[in-house]
Enzyme design. Structure first.
Site: not given
Ligand code: ARG
Length: 457
Positions: A22, A109, A155, A276, A282, A284, A289, A316, A321, A324
């Protein structure tokens, strides 16, 4: 070697590493990760788990890493799984064995739970500022347009006359609620998960309240399993952001309509418009939008995370993950939209005469004409019918109600007198609506005062 390599006899398959890693996205919160670690070691030293020297060496190392990432001297190493492993590996590399003590009494975690909270809390503060700027801009437009008359619609048909200030006031209320919602979420989420460990706390005598205090939380979280697997605050944030985007999108839709050739209520400034490639005439409303379009992607983040979370057993699991990328994208999208939208309306030109003429031509004073009859003793249902006939007559003659002659009025009802013209004047129609929340000047001035105090507090 990986942080957790001790138990393994083989290297991770490269595809597995890529799939699992990650770092490419959680590097976004390196600052929060390092701040969390600094608080953690400060607490460990206070509890006698680390010596003061060890603490100082680790903190100096962490600060150096932060500075080097910020300046670009230190590049993220793809071989590391995530930001937590990366920072720890660099720390050990730089300060040696003492760096290995950083992770005492902590798991990734609770660490990731902390980092994401810190990040979201910071972003909520940024969003709050952007919403404030938007509210301030709306306020300024309202203050300048208390008697700019325009048709109010239901309306998408002209209904009754309102003012531009009143129309914008509706959006002030919406964005004010958005701000309130974020404030509520911030308050509810402001508890520190660090110290929850992997799921069941730790055997070290951690002072969780102290860590929470160091990181400006209102206290530590109360259940370690919930602490590492709670993503409610993200769902709440994405929900609040979805609602905020819905508001922006509605406002954009109106601006697109108002900016069209058919309406011409507003002119979006050249600096916020695009052309355009083929049609030279034009100009726009692309920004409006795009904001409307990006709403879908924020809703998508909410739906995605709700779906990710729905089948996860305690505590967990790696599924989390996935919280994110979508959240980062949604927050960045909303921040961008708020800033651009504010700039667009701050520079937009309002064509007051066009709006007023449109209100006049659309029989928006028909209710007031009916009210005139009611005030002269005609039952409302009859008055409604009489004005309906007059409207038909106007449509035939292609004129507005105030252009009919008194004879024409009297032909349909003898109750009408010369003062009907005063009663259906645009200004009269709006100014007589002075109950709380209505567009009349007195009512609006009171509301503006409330807004002014709100913005000044
Ligand atoms: N990259 C992990 C996440 O975003 C961090 C936690 C990892 N924990 C684990 N037990 N693998 O959730």
């Amino acid at each position: 070697m990986k942080l957790w390599g001790g138990r393994f006899t083989k290297e991770t398959n490269q595809l597995v590493h890529n799939f699992n890693a990650s770092l490419s996205f959680d590097q976004k919160f390196y600052k929060q990760d390092i701040n969390g670690s600094i608080a953690h070691v400060t607490m460990l030293a206070k509890q006698g788990i680390l010596t003061d020297d060890e603490r100082d060496t680790i903190i100096a190392g962490l600060k150096g890493i932060e500075a080097d990432i910020t300046s670009g001297v230190l590049e993220f190493d793809e071989a590391q799984e995530d930001i937590h492993s990366f920072v720890e590996a660099v720390l050990i590399d730089r300060i040696g064995t003492v760096g290995k003590k950083l992770h005492t009494g902590r798991s990734r975690n609770d660490q990731v739970a902390l980092d994401m909270r810190l990040y979201t809390r910071d972003e909520i503060d940024e969003l709050d500022k952007l919403l404030y700027d938007l509210l301030k801009t709306i306020y300024n437009i309202m203050e300048a347009n208390l008697t700019t008359y325009m048709p109010g619609f239901t309306h998408l048909q002209k209904a009754q006359p309102v003012t531009l200030a009143h129309h914008f006031g509706a959006y002030f209320e919406m964005f004010l609620r958005d701000r309130d919602r974020l404030k509520d979420i911030r308050k509810r989420m402001n508890y520190c998960p660090l110290g929850a460990g992997a799921l069941a706390g730790t055997t070290y005598p951690l002072d969780r309240a102290y860590t929470a205090f160091l990181l400006s939380f209102d206290g530590p979280t109360r259940n370690s399993m919930d602490s590492v697997s709670d993503r409610d605050y993200l769902l709440e944030t994405l929900s609040a952001l979805s609602i905020c985007m819905m508001h922006l999108s509605r406002f954009c839709e109106e601006i697109i309509i108002w900016n069209s050739n058919e309406y011409r209520f507003v002119d979006i400034d050249d600096s916020y418009s695009t052309g355009s490639s083929i049609m030279p005439q034009k100009k726009n409303p692309d920004i409006a939008e795009l904001v409307r379009g990006k709403t879908g992607r924020v809703y998508g983040a909410l739906t995605s995370l709700l779906t990710t979370m729905k089948g996860i057993p305690l505590a967990y699991n790696k599924d989390m993950q996935e919280d994110k990328e979508m959240t980062f994208d949604a927050i960045d999208t909303v921040k961008g939209c708020l800033a651009l939208f504010t700039g667009m309306i701050a520079t937009m030109k309002f064509n007051n005469e066009v709006m007023e003429a449109s209100a006049k031509n659309g029989f928006t004073n028909a209710t007031d004409a009916a009210d005139y009859l009611v005030n002269h003793g005609v039952p409302f249902r009859d008055a409604h019918g009489i004005i309906g006939q007059l409207v038909l007559l106007c449509i035939e003659k292609d004129i507005s109600l105030d252009e009919l002659s008194l004879e024409e009025y009297k032909k349909i009802s003898p109750v009408f007198e010369e003062d009907i013209y005063e009663a259906i004047r645009m200004q009269t129609c709006v100014e007589r609506r002075n109950t709380i929340g209505a567009p009349g000047l007195t009512a609006m001035q009171e509301v503006l005062n409330v807004y002014k105090n709100y913005l000044n507090q």
